[in-house]
Enzyme design. Structure first.
Site, PDB file in Angstrom:
ATOM      1  N   LYS A 113       0.823  -1.215   0.000  1.00  0.00           N
ATOM      2  CA  LYS A 113       0.000   0.000   0.000  1.00  0.00           C
ATOM      3  C   LYS A 113       0.848   1.253   0.000  1.00  0.00           C
ATOM      4  O   LYS A 113       0.323   2.363   0.039  1.00  0.00           O
ATOM      5  CB  LYS A 113      -0.917  -0.009   1.229  1.00  0.00           C
ATOM      6  CG  LYS A 113      -1.839  -1.206   1.207  1.00  0.00           C
ATOM      7  CD  LYS A 113      -2.821  -1.190   2.345  1.00  0.00           C
ATOM      8  CE  LYS A 113      -3.736  -2.399   2.293  1.00  0.00           C
ATOM      9  NZ  LYS A 113      -3.118  -3.636   2.794  1.00  0.00           N
ATOM     10  N   LYS A 193      -8.293 -15.355  -6.105  1.00  0.00           N
ATOM     11  CA  LYS A 193      -8.322 -15.818  -4.705  1.00  0.00           C
ATOM     12  C   LYS A 193      -9.561 -15.257  -4.005  1.00  0.00           C
ATOM     13  O   LYS A 193      -9.840 -14.065  -4.115  1.00  0.00           O
ATOM     14  CB  LYS A 193      -7.050 -15.327  -4.000  1.00  0.00           C
ATOM     15  CG  LYS A 193      -7.013 -15.629  -2.520  1.00  0.00           C
ATOM     16  CD  LYS A 193      -5.817 -14.951  -1.857  1.00  0.00           C
ATOM     17  CE  LYS A 193      -5.740 -15.203  -0.384  1.00  0.00           C
ATOM     18  NZ  LYS A 193      -6.432 -14.295   0.491  1.00  0.00           N
ATOM     19  N   LYS A 196     -12.431 -11.159   1.118  1.00  0.00           N
ATOM     20  CA  LYS A 196     -13.430 -10.149   1.495  1.00  0.00           C
ATOM     21  C   LYS A 196     -13.260  -8.910   0.635  1.00  0.00           C
ATOM     22  O   LYS A 196     -14.207  -8.302   0.181  1.00  0.00           O
ATOM     23  CB  LYS A 196     -13.226  -9.744   2.965  1.00  0.00           C
ATOM     24  CG  LYS A 196     -14.037 -10.524   3.930  1.00  0.00           C
ATOM     25  CD  LYS A 196     -13.472 -10.352   5.339  1.00  0.00           C
ATOM     26  CE  LYS A 196     -12.340 -11.321   5.576  1.00  0.00           C
ATOM     27  NZ  LYS A 196     -11.709 -11.327   6.865  1.00  0.00           N
TER      28      LYS A 196
HETATM   29  P1  ADP Z   1      -9.513 -11.942   3.304  1.00  0.00           P
HETATM   30  O1  ADP Z   1      -8.573 -12.072   2.116  1.00  0.00           O
HETATM   31  O2  ADP Z   1     -10.878 -12.408   2.962  1.00  0.00           O
HETATM   32  O3  ADP Z   1      -9.493 -10.553   3.902  1.00  0.00           O
HETATM   33  P2  ADP Z   1      -7.917 -12.633   5.573  1.00  0.00           P
HETATM   34  O4  ADP Z   1      -6.710 -11.994   4.970  1.00  0.00           O
HETATM   35  O5  ADP Z   1      -8.596 -11.952   6.715  1.00  0.00           O
HETATM   36  O6  ADP Z   1      -8.979 -12.921   4.409  1.00  0.00           O
HETATM   37  O7  ADP Z   1      -7.517 -14.113   5.980  1.00  0.00           O
HETATM   38  C1  ADP Z   1      -7.883 -14.766   7.187  1.00  0.00           C
HETATM   39  C2  ADP Z   1      -7.334 -16.183   7.114  1.00  0.00           C
HETATM   40  O8  ADP Z   1      -7.995 -16.923   6.066  1.00  0.00           O
HETATM   41  C3  ADP Z   1      -5.829 -16.236   6.767  1.00  0.00           C
HETATM   42  O9  ADP Z   1      -5.209 -17.252   7.541  1.00  0.00           O
HETATM   43  C4  ADP Z   1      -5.790 -16.592   5.298  1.00  0.00           C
HETATM   44  O10 ADP Z   1      -4.642 -17.317   4.943  1.00  0.00           O
HETATM   45  C5  ADP Z   1      -7.063 -17.445   5.123  1.00  0.00           C
HETATM   46  N1  ADP Z   1      -7.629 -17.233   3.772  1.00  0.00           N
HETATM   47  C6  ADP Z   1      -8.186 -16.104   3.297  1.00  0.00           C
HETATM   48  N2  ADP Z   1      -8.613 -16.247   2.035  1.00  0.00           N
HETATM   49  C7  ADP Z   1      -8.312 -17.524   1.679  1.00  0.00           C
HETATM   50  C8  ADP Z   1      -8.499 -18.289   0.481  1.00  0.00           C
HETATM   51  N3  ADP Z   1      -9.082 -17.772  -0.588  1.00  0.00           N
HETATM   52  N4  ADP Z   1      -8.054 -19.564   0.479  1.00  0.00           N
HETATM   53  C9  ADP Z   1      -7.466 -20.099   1.573  1.00  0.00           C
HETATM   54  N5  ADP Z   1      -7.265 -19.437   2.730  1.00  0.00           N
HETATM   55  C10 ADP Z   1      -7.680 -18.161   2.796  1.00  0.00           C
END
Ligand code: ADP
Ligand code: TRP
Length: 323
Positions: A113, A193, A196
């Site tokens: 960022k 991927k 959120k």
């Molecule tokens: P997001 O990308 O939705 O904001 P986070 O970064 O908060 O998700 O990730 C929370 C946990 O979920 C982390 O341990 C991350 O590795 C796992 N995670 C998030 N998205 C995925 C995905 N698409 N596949 C596998 N694991 C994921």
């Protein structure tokens, strides 16, 4: 006993990617008798992005309800809310004074960022130090995380090493990442991927109609209904693969390759599989979300137990530093 610790930010309702990639594998670690697991909801971390109080409170409960709906045993282990154990902030400050500036400037969470520095708040910059404090405050040995978080564990190790070296001590336990054997990336409804932040997630806790619509909205190519399809190139199949057994996968692959089988039918199969697989978790989640006091009681009791452990480590650190 081996100490495991992990946190999930309360930045949304956990989606299929979070559940398959983080929550379920962490619960598996917690089911081993020899593992002592402390899992928490990282609501301080979520303040770096989410400012709405209402949203945060809802997400904290939704994240706690997810852990509980998938069967996390909070009596054998500990489940708590990060902000209920404020000692972590004291440790964050102490550790920040042992953290070289370039280490934080090189962290992906900041670097990605840094082209728009005006959008970066100091909280986001110091985010890895708060995460290091989360980990080091509980003598953590193993941290179940996805690939994207490995750098943060390395930073926690480096900070602990710098502290230990300075005071010629082994007061801080050096943590390591506990990765799943098949570290999976769950694809989103658009094939990227699931996240959120991309708005491409599957909310398995949504009410049935909404979940159906969510799954029906998965992007597919324009191969005609009657033509054979390549399962390895299709998002619906890629997600189904993560949920179904080997035999079920082979069966669906056959249908794809055989032709006269449309993506709509594949999506219906994926929807039915999701309902079958997550039916119990879905009802537990809904029940819990209707009883916020019950969630609060569980988190508060967890915090009291977590605080006792935190006290021990923080006292050790403060004595060394001279506070
Ligand atoms: P997001 O990308 O939705 O904001 P986070 O970064 O908060 O998700 O990730 C929370 C946990 O979920 C982390 O341990 C991350 O590795 C796992 N995670 C998030 N998205 C995925 C995905 N698409 N596949 C596998 N694991 C994921
Ligand atoms: N940064 C982690 C994430 O976004 C969440 C987190 C905060 C965490 N503190 C932690 C994970 C301590 C493991 C250990 O997914």
């Amino acid at each position: 006993m081996a100490r495991y610790l992990t946190g999930v930010q309360s930045s949304g309702v956990p989606h299929l990617g979070n559940i398959l990639g983080a929550i379920q594998p962490s619960i598996q670690f917690s089911q081993e008798a020899a593992n002592d697991c402390i899992y928490f909801i990282a609501d301080y971390h979520s303040l770096t992005t989410i400012k709405s109080a209402e949203e945060r409170r809802h997400n904290v409960h939704a994240t706690a309800a997810t852990w509980l709906a998938f069967g996390f045993d909070y009596n054998k282990n500990i489940l708590f809310r990060q902000s209920d154990v404020k000692k972590v902030l004291e440790l964050t400050w102490i550790l920040s004074c042992f953290t070289p500036y370039p280490m934080l400037a090189n962290a992906h969470s900041f670097k990605d960022k840094s082209e728009r520095l005006s959008d970066v708040n100091a909280g986001l910059f110091i985010y890895p130090v708060l995460m290091a404090a989360d980990i080091l405050l509980y003598d953590t040995e193993f941290v179940p995380v996805g690939k994207d978080q490995i750098q943060h564990i390395e930073i926690a190790r480096d900070i602990a090493t710098a502290f230990n070296r300075h005071y010629e001590t082994d007061a801080l336990v050096l943590p390591q990442a506990a990765l799943q054997k098949e570290n999976m990336t769950v694809p989103g409804t658009d094939g990227a991927k699931m996240s959120k932040s991309y708005g491409n997630y599957i909310d398995i806790f949504a009410e049935e109609k909404k979940l159906r619509k969510n799954i029906m909205g998965i992007k597919t190519d324009s191969t005609r209904m009657e033509d054979p399809k390549d399962p390895s190139n299709d998002n619906v199949f890629k997600i189904y693969q993560l949920l179904a057994s080997k035999e079920e996968n082979e069966e669906l692959a056959k249908l794809y390759k055989g032709g006269n089988f449309g993506y709509g039918q594949a999506k219906k199969i994926l929807f039915d599989k999701s309902m079958e697989l997550f039916g119990t978790a879905r009802s537990r989640y809904t029940e819990l979300m209707e009883k916020p006091n019950e969630i609060e009681d569980i988190l508060k009791a967890g915090a009291i137990r977590a605080e006792q452990k935190a006290d021990e480590v923080l006292s050790r650190v403060k004595t060394l530093v001279g506070f």
